[in-house]
Design a protein around this motif. Structure first.
Motif, PDB file in Angstrom:
ATOM      1  N   LEU A 127      -7.316   3.494   1.827  1.00 32.33           N
ATOM      2  CA  LEU A 127      -6.729   2.155   1.861  1.00 32.33           C
ATOM      3  C   LEU A 127      -5.614   2.060   2.900  1.00 32.33           C
ATOM      4  O   LEU A 127      -5.498   1.063   3.612  1.00 32.33           O
ATOM      5  N   MET A 128      -4.774   3.084   2.984  1.00 35.17           N
ATOM      6  CA  MET A 128      -3.705   3.054   3.984  1.00 35.17           C
ATOM      7  C   MET A 128      -4.275   3.037   5.393  1.00 35.17           C
ATOM      8  O   MET A 128      -3.757   2.343   6.276  1.00 35.17           O
ATOM      9  N   ALA A 129      -5.354   3.789   5.617  1.00 33.30           N
ATOM     10  CA  ALA A 129      -5.993   3.786   6.936  1.00 33.30           C
ATOM     11  C   ALA A 129      -6.571   2.406   7.256  1.00 33.30           C
ATOM     12  O   ALA A 129      -6.371   1.864   8.352  1.00 33.30           O
ATOM     13  N   VAL A 130      -7.275   1.825   6.288  1.00 33.81           N
ATOM     14  CA  VAL A 130      -7.879   0.504   6.477  1.00 33.81           C
ATOM     15  C   VAL A 130      -6.811  -0.549   6.728  1.00 33.81           C
ATOM     16  O   VAL A 130      -6.919  -1.376   7.656  1.00 33.81           O
ATOM     17  N   GLN A 131      -5.753  -0.542   5.937  1.00 29.84           N
ATOM     18  CA  GLN A 131      -4.720  -1.564   6.069  1.00 29.84           C
ATOM     19  C   GLN A 131      -3.931  -1.407   7.354  1.00 29.84           C
ATOM     20  O   GLN A 131      -3.531  -2.403   7.962  1.00 29.84           O
TER      21      GLN A 131
ATOM     22  N   GLY B 206       0.813  -1.215   0.000  1.00 28.34           N
ATOM     23  CA  GLY B 206       0.000   0.000   0.000  1.00 28.34           C
ATOM     24  C   GLY B 206       0.840   1.256   0.000  1.00 28.34           C
ATOM     25  O   GLY B 206       0.524   2.245  -0.680  1.00 28.34           O
ATOM     26  N   LEU B 207       1.921   1.246   0.770  1.00 32.78           N
ATOM     27  CA  LEU B 207       2.816   2.402   0.811  1.00 32.78           C
ATOM     28  C   LEU B 207       3.459   2.650  -0.555  1.00 32.78           C
ATOM     29  O   LEU B 207       3.516   3.785  -1.031  1.00 32.78           O
ATOM     30  N   ASP B 208       3.946   1.585  -1.174  1.00 34.11           N
ATOM     31  CA  ASP B 208       4.594   1.734  -2.478  1.00 34.11           C
ATOM     32  C   ASP B 208       3.616   2.202  -3.543  1.00 34.11           C
ATOM     33  O   ASP B 208       3.954   3.014  -4.404  1.00 34.11           O
ATOM     34  N   GLN B 209       2.397   1.672  -3.490  1.00 32.10           N
ATOM     35  CA  GLN B 209       1.388   2.084  -4.462  1.00 32.10           C
ATOM     36  C   GLN B 209       1.080   3.573  -4.322  1.00 32.10           C
ATOM     37  O   GLN B 209       0.938   4.282  -5.323  1.00 32.10           O
ATOM     38  N   THR B 210       0.980   4.028  -3.072  1.00 32.31           N
ATOM     39  CA  THR B 210       0.668   5.437  -2.830  1.00 32.31           C
ATOM     40  C   THR B 210       1.826   6.340  -3.215  1.00 32.31           C
ATOM     41  O   THR B 210       1.644   7.406  -3.817  1.00 32.31           O
ATOM     42  N   ARG B 211       3.039   5.933  -2.888  1.00 29.13           N
ATOM     43  CA  ARG B 211       4.215   6.758  -3.172  1.00 29.13           C
ATOM     44  C   ARG B 211       4.507   6.890  -4.664  1.00 29.13           C
ATOM     45  O   ARG B 211       5.055   7.888  -5.107  1.00 29.13           O
ATOM     46  N   THR B 212       4.133   5.877  -5.427  1.00 28.77           N
ATOM     47  CA  THR B 212       4.478   5.887  -6.858  1.00 28.77           C
ATOM     48  C   THR B 212       3.295   6.181  -7.762  1.00 28.77           C
ATOM     49  O   THR B 212       3.435   6.125  -8.983  1.00 28.77           O
ATOM     50  N   VAL B 213       2.145   6.499  -7.192  1.00 32.34           N
ATOM     51  CA  VAL B 213       0.966   6.738  -8.017  1.00 32.34           C
ATOM     52  C   VAL B 213       1.224   7.914  -8.968  1.00 32.34           C
ATOM     53  O   VAL B 213       1.774   8.948  -8.584  1.00 32.34           O
TER      54      VAL B 213
END
Length: 263
Positions: A233-237, A193-200
């Motif tokens: 998603l980051m909050a949920v995960q 999730g972190l990588d997805q958010t950082r590279t979006v």
């Protein structure tokens, strides 16, 4: 066919053939590289089964989605099925014993507060057409995080059980001794999730963003919706991983011993 429909992948024989080739290629790669935890696990067959199940499930969903988004009863049933399947899938990925159903706790704790906040603030109307896809995305994220956190936690406890026993011998309570081992291992579940958010926007353009653009939304509106999805998603995960860690540390979520007894 309008511009939006024409921009999407056409549904024809070519698409079917390509999907079949890709699925067989995926299964073949898994078999070629022996990507399985042990000789008893047939990951190649699991890949084929997953692809076929996805096709059948999407066909079934396409047949009932209209009822689900227009009927209050259909909405409730649809959401309940989504949650139940997620719990079953996550729980069985983590353990083979009867504690699998506790996977409901992290998924529920992660998803429900976020969805409730969206409804209470009025950002998302209480309608199936919006609630089903958003809740589905959040449940899917919670499922992934719960599986990764649960498996990594239990694997770490199995490999480092001596350290747990040593900590308990020094006076640490059972929960605290396990927590020292479980917490670092489970934290890796947050990385996707972190990588997805950082590279979006730099590496990938996620589905919500592209879908809104194809639907006629402005780039700014599409970006805002995608940002909301990623942050939610980051909050949920994060919550799902935290609850999973606590369940494992307290010995509630566990695997059977080699002799068949419970921990």
């Amino acid at each position: 066919m309008d511009l939006t429909a024409a921009s999407l992948v056409p549904v024809n024989v070519t698409l079917g053939v390509l999907l079949a080739v890709l699925l067989i290629s995926a299964a073949g790669a898994v078999a070629w590289f022996h990507l399985a935890p042990d000789i008893r696990t047939n990951r190649s067959r699991e890949v084929l089964t997953a692809g076929l199940r996805a096709a059948l499930q999407l066909i079934a969903v396409s047949l009932v989605i209209t009822w689900a988004v227009t009927s209050p009863l259909g909405l409730v049933i649809f959401l309940a099925v989504m949650f139940t399947v997620a719990v079953r899938t996550a729980g069985r990925r983590i353990t083979s014993d009867d504690s699998w159903w506790l996977a409901a706790a992290p998924i529920f704790a992660g998803v429900v507060p976020v969805v409730a906040a969206l409804e209470l603030t009025g950002l998302v109307p209480l309608k199936g057409i919006t609630l089903i896809p958003i809740t589905g995305i959040l449940i899917g994220g919670a499922l992934t995080a719960t599986v990764l956190a649960g498996r990594r936690s239990l694997d770490a406890l199995s490999l480092r059980h001596g350290e747990v026993e040593a900590a308990m011998a020094l006076g640490f309570p059972d929960r605290d001794a396990r927590l020292e081992i479980v917490r670092p291992a489970a934290s890796d579940a947050l990385l996707p999730g972190l990588d997805q958010t950082r590279t979006v926007g730099l590496v990938t353009l996620p589905g919500a963003f592209v879908g809104m653009l194809l639907g006629g939304a402005t780039p700014v509106m599409a970006a805002a919706v995608q940002l909301f999805v990623l942050i939610a998603l980051m909050a949920v995960q994060s919550v799902a991983v935290g609850v999973t860690v606590e369940l494992v540390a307290r010995g509630r979520l566990h695997r059977p011993r080699q002799d068949g007894t419970k921990p």
